[in-house]
Design an enzyme around this catalytic site. Structure first.
Site, PDB file in Angstrom:
ATOM      1  N   LYS A 158       0.809  -1.221   0.000  1.00  0.00           N
ATOM      2  CA  LYS A 158       0.000   0.000   0.000  1.00  0.00           C
ATOM      3  C   LYS A 158       0.848   1.280   0.000  1.00  0.00           C
ATOM      4  O   LYS A 158       0.464   2.260  -0.628  1.00  0.00           O
ATOM      5  CB  LYS A 158      -1.043   0.012   1.114  1.00  0.00           C
ATOM      6  CG  LYS A 158      -0.567  -0.196   2.528  1.00  0.00           C
ATOM      7  CD  LYS A 158      -1.749  -0.317   3.485  1.00  0.00           C
ATOM      8  CE  LYS A 158      -1.277  -0.549   4.916  1.00  0.00           C
ATOM      9  NZ  LYS A 158      -0.665  -1.890   5.097  1.00  0.00           N
TER      10      LYS A 158
ATOM     11  N   ASN B 137      -1.353   6.995   6.398  1.00  0.00           N
ATOM     12  CA  ASN B 137      -0.497   6.060   7.140  1.00  0.00           C
ATOM     13  C   ASN B 137       0.953   6.159   6.684  1.00  0.00           C
ATOM     14  O   ASN B 137       1.822   5.507   7.221  1.00  0.00           O
ATOM     15  CB  ASN B 137      -1.021   4.630   6.936  1.00  0.00           C
ATOM     16  CG  ASN B 137      -0.431   3.643   7.930  1.00  0.00           C
ATOM     17  OD1 ASN B 137      -0.348   3.909   9.118  1.00  0.00           O
ATOM     18  ND2 ASN B 137       0.003   2.491   7.429  1.00  0.00           N
TER      19      ASN B 137
ATOM     20  N   HIS C 151      -1.067  -8.672  11.993  1.00  0.00           N
ATOM     21  CA  HIS C 151      -1.738  -8.092  13.168  1.00  0.00           C
ATOM     22  C   HIS C 151      -2.658  -9.087  13.887  1.00  0.00           C
ATOM     23  O   HIS C 151      -3.693  -8.692  14.426  1.00  0.00           O
ATOM     24  CB  HIS C 151      -2.545  -6.854  12.769  1.00  0.00           C
ATOM     25  CG  HIS C 151      -1.745  -5.815  12.047  1.00  0.00           C
ATOM     26  ND1 HIS C 151      -0.639  -5.211  12.613  1.00  0.00           N
ATOM     27  CD2 HIS C 151      -1.866  -5.306  10.795  1.00  0.00           C
ATOM     28  CE1 HIS C 151      -0.130  -4.350  11.739  1.00  0.00           C
ATOM     29  NE2 HIS C 151      -0.840  -4.404  10.636  1.00  0.00           N
TER      30      HIS C 151
END
Length: 440
Positions: A121, A144, A189
């Site tokens: 990303k 981000n 995660h």
């Protein structure tokens, strides 16, 4: 959007300082009707506290539930899980909990391109921004990556390009991108989510109000459940944005038309061919004339800390892929490699509950020396017969420097987060680069 979202909100508590928290405080302080702003950070010495305006009260080192429950709005840092007991109490009390990207969505009045996915990303975000600029637009790139979303509102822009993590998307419900993409899904995660479906659902929030949903036809997990406008990209199928033979070589195709040969791209690896297709799709769906930015598409060199050759000396390449903080990232880096000699692969750090066994079959095909370090370095030791355990990166580089010969490659692609020994993956990559330069 108008500021009427702020009606009835007088007391705001910002949870978590740092770059993002400061951007939130600055943004709220700049609104026409003044608010009472308080900041909570459970770290004893929160980064950025010295930059807080004098009138903003800070509580550090623990929680302040009385502040939270007296608030009209809580703005939480993406690093803090919504499952945190204190945040759960706020939600139970009916007080809205949002993130900085939601505040950005309340205020933004220009088109937004939004990008999420387990891997790639940052590259796609940066690349999209570069090509849009080359096509003649004023572009704000962040989220981000780099600049916090709210700080982008201070720039005059025709278009915003945002990288959004699953953590950011959890607290975002109003963002309406002109084009959004979910690049791919792989395990990451797992220390924060209940499982893969929980993680996937957080990512899928990017499509809630998107005009065009750019999905990966090679990874059906990226598809939204709704009947929204889906635009597909693929390396393996004929879709709106795909690769196909044209005049004897493989080309990138846009809506059935060849744009340029894949070999004209400066970035190496199949994953970057897919990334190029996404850049083309996002900008085309946002109404940007991609043809004007083709030179920039082809010449784009990639991000620092992402498969970046930092030293190439005496036929030995030293490659910094510190941004590979999960297994899929490391697999992508290994898929694009061509090495004449031996690969010295540095892995380890904070494993985030991941299963590293997926690496084993790929490592078995390589002429490899596996160098394991950091908190979860032991978890890699059984993956290859060559595995050797080290405490620090410095130890590895010292040893590797005495072993390497022409044709070899030293690759930092850790498959782990960096927080055991470094502030972030950038600091880890910077040290690798520094050591590579010293020892090469």
């Amino acid at each position: 959007m108008t500021t009427d979202r702020w009606q009835g909100i007088e007391k705001v508590v910002v949870v978590g300082l740092g770059i993002t928290g400061l951007s939130v405080v600055k943004h709220i302080a700049s609104l026409p009707n003044s608010k009472q702003i308080k900041v909570i950070d459970t770290r004893p010495k929160p980064p950025g506290s010295e930059a807080l305006p004098a009138e903003v009260e800070l509580h550090s080192g623990s929680w302040r539930l009385d502040w939270l429950l007296a608030a009209d709005l809580v703005v939480s840092n993406p690093g803090i899980a919504l499952a945190t007991p204190e945040i759960q109490q706020v939600i139970a009390a009916g007080i809205p909990v949002v993130g900085d990207v939601e505040l950005f969505a309340w205020q933004v009045d220009k088109p937004v391109i939004a990008i999420t996915g387990s891997n790639g990303k940052s590259t796609v975000t940066d690349w999209t921004g570069q090509v849009a600029k080359a096509a003649g637009l004023k572009v704000g790139v962040g989220g981000n990556i780099g600049v916090p979303a709210l700080d982008l509102l201070n720039q005059s822009a025709d278009l915003y390009v945002l990288e959004l993590s699953s953590f950011q998307l959890e607290t975002t419900s109003s963002l309406a991108p002109i084009a959004a993409t979910f690049l791919n899904l792989s395990e990451d995660h797992m220390d924060r989510y209940e499982g893969m479906e929980d993680y996937r659902q957080a990512k899928l929030r990017i499509f809630d109000h998107a005009q065009a949903c750019i999905v990966n036809a090679d990874d059906k997990q990226t598809y939204p459940q709704s009947d929204k406008k889906r635009v597909e990209f693929s390396l393996n199928h004929r879709t709106q944005y795909c690769v196909a033979e044209h005049q004897g070589c493989e080309h990138l195709f846009k809506q059935g038309q060849p744009l340029c040969p894949t070999q004209a791209l400066s970035l190496v690896g199949r994953h970057n061919v897919a990334n190029a297709l996404v850049v083309i799709a996002l900008l085309s769906e946002a109404g940007v004339a991609i043809e004007k930015g083709l030179t920039a598409l082809k010449s784009y060199q990639g991000l620092t800390h992402r498969c970046q050759v930092v030293v190439d000396n005496q036929g030995i390449k030293w490659v910094n892929d510190s941004k590979a903080t999960n297994v899929a990232s490391t697999l992508a880096a290994l898929a694009g490699l061509h090495i004449a000699g031996k690969l010295y692969l540095l892995v380890g750090g904070v494993g985030k509950g991941a299963d590293f066994s997926e690496l084993e079959p790929v490592l078995a095909t390589l002429n490899l020396q596996l160098c394991c370090f950091g908190q979860d370095g032991d978890q890699f030791m059984s993956l290859h017969a060559s595995a050797k355990r080290f405490t620090t990166m410095e130890e590895i580089i010292q040893w590797v420097a005495s072993q390497v010969t022409s044709g070899d490659m030293v690759l930092l692609s850790p498959a782990c987060a960096s927080f055991d020994q470094f502030d972030n993956f950038m600091a880890r990559g910077d040290l690798f680069t520094q050591l590579a330069n010293a020892y090469a």
